[in-house]
Design a protein around this motif. Structure first.
Motif, PDB file in Angstrom:
ATOM      1  N   PHE A   1     -38.603  26.553   3.192  1.00  0.00           N
ATOM      2  CA  PHE A   1     -38.597  25.147   3.588  1.00  0.00           C
ATOM      3  C   PHE A   1     -37.337  24.799   4.375  1.00  0.00           C
ATOM      4  CE2 PHE A   1     -41.788  22.853   0.656  1.00  0.00           C
ATOM      5  CZ  PHE A   1     -42.743  23.790   0.986  1.00  0.00           C
ATOM      6  N   VAL A   2     -36.238  25.312   3.895  1.00  0.00           N
ATOM      7  CA  VAL A   2     -34.987  25.038   4.596  1.00  0.00           C
ATOM      8  C   VAL A   2     -35.068  25.570   6.022  1.00  0.00           C
ATOM      9  CG1 VAL A   2     -32.533  25.608   4.715  1.00  0.00           C
ATOM     10  CG2 VAL A   2     -33.574  24.972   2.522  1.00  0.00           C
ATOM     11  N   ASP A   3     -35.605  26.788   6.124  1.00  0.00           N
ATOM     12  CA  ASP A   3     -35.697  27.371   7.467  1.00  0.00           C
ATOM     13  C   ASP A   3     -36.652  26.598   8.374  1.00  0.00           C
ATOM     14  OD1 ASP A   3     -33.936  29.284   6.734  1.00  0.00           O
ATOM     15  OD2 ASP A   3     -35.442  30.826   6.309  1.00  0.00           O
ATOM     16  N   SER A   4     -37.673  26.017   7.770  1.00  0.00           N
ATOM     17  CA  SER A   4     -38.692  25.363   8.604  1.00  0.00           C
ATOM     18  C   SER A   4     -38.534  23.850   8.642  1.00  0.00           C
ATOM     19  CB  SER A   4     -40.092  25.686   8.082  1.00  0.00           C
ATOM     20  OG  SER A   4     -40.139  26.901   7.417  1.00  0.00           O
ATOM     21  N   VAL A   5     -37.367  23.365   8.232  1.00  0.00           N
ATOM     22  CA  VAL A   5     -37.227  21.926   8.071  1.00  0.00           C
ATOM     23  C   VAL A   5     -37.549  21.161   9.351  1.00  0.00           C
ATOM     24  CG1 VAL A   5     -34.751  21.906   8.523  1.00  0.00           C
ATOM     25  CG2 VAL A   5     -35.782  20.098   7.124  1.00  0.00           C
ATOM     26  N   ASP A   6     -37.148  21.744  10.475  1.00  0.00           N
ATOM     27  CA  ASP A   6     -37.425  21.065  11.735  1.00  0.00           C
ATOM     28  C   ASP A   6     -38.917  20.986  12.008  1.00  0.00           C
ATOM     29  OD1 ASP A   6     -34.989  20.249  12.488  1.00  0.00           O
ATOM     30  OD2 ASP A   6     -34.542  21.969  13.763  1.00  0.00           O
ATOM     31  N   GLN A   7     -39.566  22.103  11.735  1.00  0.00           N
ATOM     32  CA  GLN A   7     -40.999  22.156  11.985  1.00  0.00           C
ATOM     33  C   GLN A   7     -41.743  21.187  11.069  1.00  0.00           C
ATOM     34  OE1 GLN A   7     -42.579  26.109  11.345  1.00  0.00           O
ATOM     35  NE2 GLN A   7     -44.646  25.393  11.837  1.00  0.00           N
ATOM     36  N   LEU A   8     -41.260  21.092   9.841  1.00  0.00           N
ATOM     37  CA  LEU A   8     -41.947  20.263   8.860  1.00  0.00           C
ATOM     38  C   LEU A   8     -41.773  18.767   9.116  1.00  0.00           C
ATOM     39  CD1 LEU A   8     -41.057  22.251   5.622  1.00  0.00           C
ATOM     40  CD2 LEU A   8     -43.364  21.843   6.490  1.00  0.00           C
TER      41      LEU A   8
ATOM     42  N   ARG B   1     -34.572  15.412   7.777  1.00  0.00           N
ATOM     43  CA  ARG B   1     -34.214  16.504   8.684  1.00  0.00           C
ATOM     44  C   ARG B   1     -32.730  16.797   8.628  1.00  0.00           C
ATOM     45  NH1 ARG B   1     -37.516  14.434  12.913  1.00  0.00           N
ATOM     46  NH2 ARG B   1     -35.708  13.709  14.087  1.00  0.00           N
ATOM     47  N   ASP B   2     -31.965  15.723   8.591  1.00  0.00           N
ATOM     48  CA  ASP B   2     -30.523  15.901   8.672  1.00  0.00           C
ATOM     49  C   ASP B   2     -29.888  16.342   7.361  1.00  0.00           C
ATOM     50  OD1 ASP B   2     -30.809  15.113  11.249  1.00  0.00           O
ATOM     51  OD2 ASP B   2     -30.157  13.036  10.926  1.00  0.00           O
ATOM     52  N   THR B   3     -30.513  16.012   6.223  1.00  0.00           N
ATOM     53  CA  THR B   3     -29.811  16.246   4.951  1.00  0.00           C
ATOM     54  C   THR B   3     -30.571  17.151   3.985  1.00  0.00           C
ATOM     55  OG1 THR B   3     -30.866  14.314   3.933  1.00  0.00           O
ATOM     56  CG2 THR B   3     -28.794  13.927   5.091  1.00  0.00           C
ATOM     57  N   PHE B   4     -31.690  17.668   4.424  1.00  0.00           N
ATOM     58  CA  PHE B   4     -32.523  18.440   3.498  1.00  0.00           C
ATOM     59  C   PHE B   4     -31.759  19.604   2.858  1.00  0.00           C
ATOM     60  CE2 PHE B   4     -35.823  21.655   2.494  1.00  0.00           C
ATOM     61  CZ  PHE B   4     -36.581  20.894   1.619  1.00  0.00           C
ATOM     62  N   VAL B   5     -31.023  20.316   3.674  1.00  0.00           N
ATOM     63  CA  VAL B   5     -30.285  21.479   3.177  1.00  0.00           C
ATOM     64  C   VAL B   5     -29.400  21.086   1.998  1.00  0.00           C
ATOM     65  CG1 VAL B   5     -28.755  23.354   3.816  1.00  0.00           C
ATOM     66  CG2 VAL B   5     -30.253  22.356   5.538  1.00  0.00           C
ATOM     67  N   ASP B   6     -28.657  19.995   2.171  1.00  0.00           N
ATOM     68  CA  ASP B   6     -27.756  19.548   1.103  1.00  0.00           C
ATOM     69  C   ASP B   6     -28.516  19.169  -0.160  1.00  0.00           C
ATOM     70  OD1 ASP B   6     -25.644  19.934   2.757  1.00  0.00           O
ATOM     71  OD2 ASP B   6     -25.641  17.865   3.521  1.00  0.00           O
ATOM     72  N   ARG B   7     -29.637  18.534   0.034  1.00  0.00           N
ATOM     73  CA  ARG B   7     -30.376  18.010  -1.108  1.00  0.00           C
ATOM     74  C   ARG B   7     -31.003  19.100  -1.984  1.00  0.00           C
ATOM     75  NH1 ARG B   7     -31.083  12.378  -0.532  1.00  0.00           N
ATOM     76  NH2 ARG B   7     -30.412  11.737   1.548  1.00  0.00           N
ATOM     77  N   VAL B   8     -31.176  20.272  -1.422  1.00  0.00           N
ATOM     78  CA  VAL B   8     -31.772  21.327  -2.248  1.00  0.00           C
ATOM     79  C   VAL B   8     -30.821  22.522  -2.418  1.00  0.00           C
ATOM     80  CG1 VAL B   8     -34.146  20.701  -1.628  1.00  0.00           C
ATOM     81  CG2 VAL B   8     -32.884  22.374  -0.247  1.00  0.00           C
ATOM     82  N   ARG B   9     -29.554  22.274  -2.109  1.00  0.00           N
ATOM     83  CA  ARG B   9     -28.610  23.369  -2.123  1.00  0.00           C
ATOM     84  C   ARG B   9     -28.588  24.088  -3.490  1.00  0.00           C
ATOM     85  NH1 ARG B   9     -24.820  24.613   1.550  1.00  0.00           N
ATOM     86  NH2 ARG B   9     -25.125  22.609   2.557  1.00  0.00           N
TER      87      ARG B   9
END
Lengths: 349, 349
Positions: free
Chosen positions: B223-230, B202-210
């Motif tokens: 996915f980035v937008d829904s990371v919390d939901q996922l 949750r905390d690092t997903f954005v960075d990992r797929v930047r």
DNA sequence: CAGAGCACTCATGCACAGCGAGTGCTTACC
DNA sequence: GGTAAGCACTCGCTGTGCATGAGTGCTCTG
């Protein structure tokens, strides 16, 4: 509120008018209503004594009763029933209430949470206990099934319903099943079940796969064994959302702790409610009202149910409220009806 | 029950003995206990007058209070705390109770239902309100993700956690995404997230797929937008199961309808409980007890919480009970502890 | 059949007294 | 100085008696 709205069989106009007043006032005040009070408020001037005569008649016919000699009259379940069927006027739903409901419905797009919150709101507006059931998938039409292995011995089964709903179940499989075999079984099931409702599938699945029942991996056998688990919405059994306990305890009937108990009993024992809702479901009409002893259950003989169905392309659920028989039917019925329609509209979009 | 079990700092042995008696008796009877009663039951013979002196001291120190002049003494929160920490003896759990719990746990293999039923049983045995939270997936370790198209614009995402739990979410995708592309994205995500906890993801997903954020189909962006939901367990927010309301209302404190209200408030307002459980979660110890005002919340200042953690390979949840501060801690604590261990064992097998 | 009158029934509220549990304080004893 | 005994006092609880008032049922008259 004084006109007699519908034609009806048994009672004279005067009797109806007085019954109307008794029920109406008792609903408002929760206090047994006496002849003097009605005499004052009736448009046609009648003395208390005359009214007492009529009341005595109504009591004999079974529409009224009184708790003790020197108390006013209160309606019996039969009295409420007559009131609902012939005397009562529906109250228009206020614009502000409509607005609150619409806002609540659009607040989230998680269906489950939407239902839960709507239930709370329904309780708040009606000052009663509210009930909402998740959509019954039974009458939904099967679209397709997918089988996904997620661990060596676990299989995720995804069942899609035509209206766009999806149900996922995890099954334990004995041994690992090769991917291509899974696909093959999936295709076959899809072909054979296409266009059926889940209920039909539950009832006939065994027959439909009888010829392949002994297929090598035991997968079909597993499906046959788990058919109830797969094609019954797990929610059907338990998922009735009850809300608004806070509101109902404000009702004057709950100064007596005994009644308190009974309402808690009701909340904890969801089975009773589910059972009653099933009976409601059988009705043809859009909304259903049952008063007191009309729901055969001992536990609910002091409560009335008002429920309505919401229908999303064949997949249906129920929303409603539960409260003391002394409930404002004229207001609650349109409210429940409105909420049901709103939910249906919401879910189908 | 009369030995002083632990060493402690402030009180003389006599004071402790008397405090012990007051708390113990008050817990049993819910009646303020007087000096005469203690004088009779104390093994060391002391006159009521002497005991009154000690009681007065204990009151001054803040361990006891009395509701009005001519009533016996009742413990304060501080008194309960001292009792729990130094005086109380744990009661062994009965074999029959252990048996009932084990039976209940093995009755179903649906985790959610198992928790719900266990909650009910916990309430029944303790005569208190019981709470159970579903396992927090946050600290669970990601195993793999799978992407399955289920309708032209709908995508089923299946996330497996190492302990064998599975979470499924349906995402709306703008346009249809070809199967092979889905597989490719899935593989990539699996590689990049392997071994992380959901919280880390949750905390690092954005960075990992930047670097692949602008991939053509917009899938990654979605996915980035829904990371919390996922990657947040939807259950975390709401899924605290409260049971046993029926049982707690038998407690003598609930003859007063005011208290009735407060308990319903508590049940309806799950947020309060969730909030308190979070505080309990921070504790290192296996079980946590908070008494009355120790939970800062206004609403709960008359209630005690006893909770324990169950841990299934890093994925944890809580079970516990809520009741009036006057609760049988010596019995409830081992009970909660036992249930927590039993659930952990059950879920990990 | 409508209505007035009257006796009767109960629930409710209130004041009052008696009881009993329990305290606090003072005093006496070891 | 700690322990105990005695005593006055407080206060909640319970039961009783009484007055009140709402409401009924019944009867009798117009």
């Amino acid at each position: 509120m004084n006109e007699v709205t519908n034609e009806n069989p048994k009672l004279t106009e005067r009797e109806q008018s007085i019954l109307h007043h008794v029920v109406y006032n008792y609903i408002q005040t929760a206090v047994p209503v006496g002849s003097r009070y009605i005499s004052k408020h009736l448009e046609k001037n009648l003395s208390p004594a005359s009214i007492r005569n009529v009341m005595a008649d109504l009591e004999e016919t079974g529409f009224l009763s009184h708790p003790h000699t020197s108390a006013g009259r209160i309606p019996t379940d039969l009295g409420y029933r007559f009131y609902i069927d012939y005397l009562m006027e529906m109250q228009q739903l206020g614009d502000d209430e409509k607005l609150r409901i619409q806002q609540q419905l659009h607040q989230t797009n998680d269906a489950d949470e939407m239902l839960r919150e709507t239930s709370k709101l329904l309780g708040k507006i009606s000052h009663q206990l509210s009930i909402v059931t998740s959509p019954h998938l039974s009458s939904g039409i099967f679209e397709k099934i997918e089988l996904i292995p997620i661990a060596s011995s676990k299989l995720l089964v995804v069942i899609s319903i035509r209206t766009g709903m999806v149900r996922t179940i995890i099954l334990e499989v004995g041994a690992e099943v090769p991917r291509d075999h899974l696909d093959q079984v999936g295709r076959m099931i899809n072909e054979r079940l296409a266009g059926l409702t889940l209920k039909e599938i539950r009832d006939t699945f065994v027959d439909r796969v009888r010829d392949v029942q002994n297929e090598k991996t035991g997968l079909i056998r597993l499906f046959v064994d788990s058919v109830d688990q797969l094609f019954t919405d797990s929610k059907e059994r338990e998922k009735v959302i009850i809300g608004g306990t806070k509101n109902i305890v404000d009702q004057p009937e709950f100064v007596d702790p005994k009644n308190f108990r009974s309402v808690i009993e009701l909340i904890e024992n969801e089975d009773i409610i589910v059972h009653l809702l099933e009976r409601h479901d059988e009705s043809q009409r859009n909304y259903v009202v049952t008063v007191g002893t009309e729901n055969k259950e001992e536990t609910t003989k002091e409560y009335s149910f008002v429920t309505a169905t919401y229908d999303v392309g064949g997949v249906t659920g129920r929303v409603g409220i539960i409260g003391p028989t002394r409930m404002n039917y004229g207001k609650v019925i349109p409210l429940v009806d409105y909420v049901a329609r709103a939910i249906a509209k919401m879910l189908s979009s």
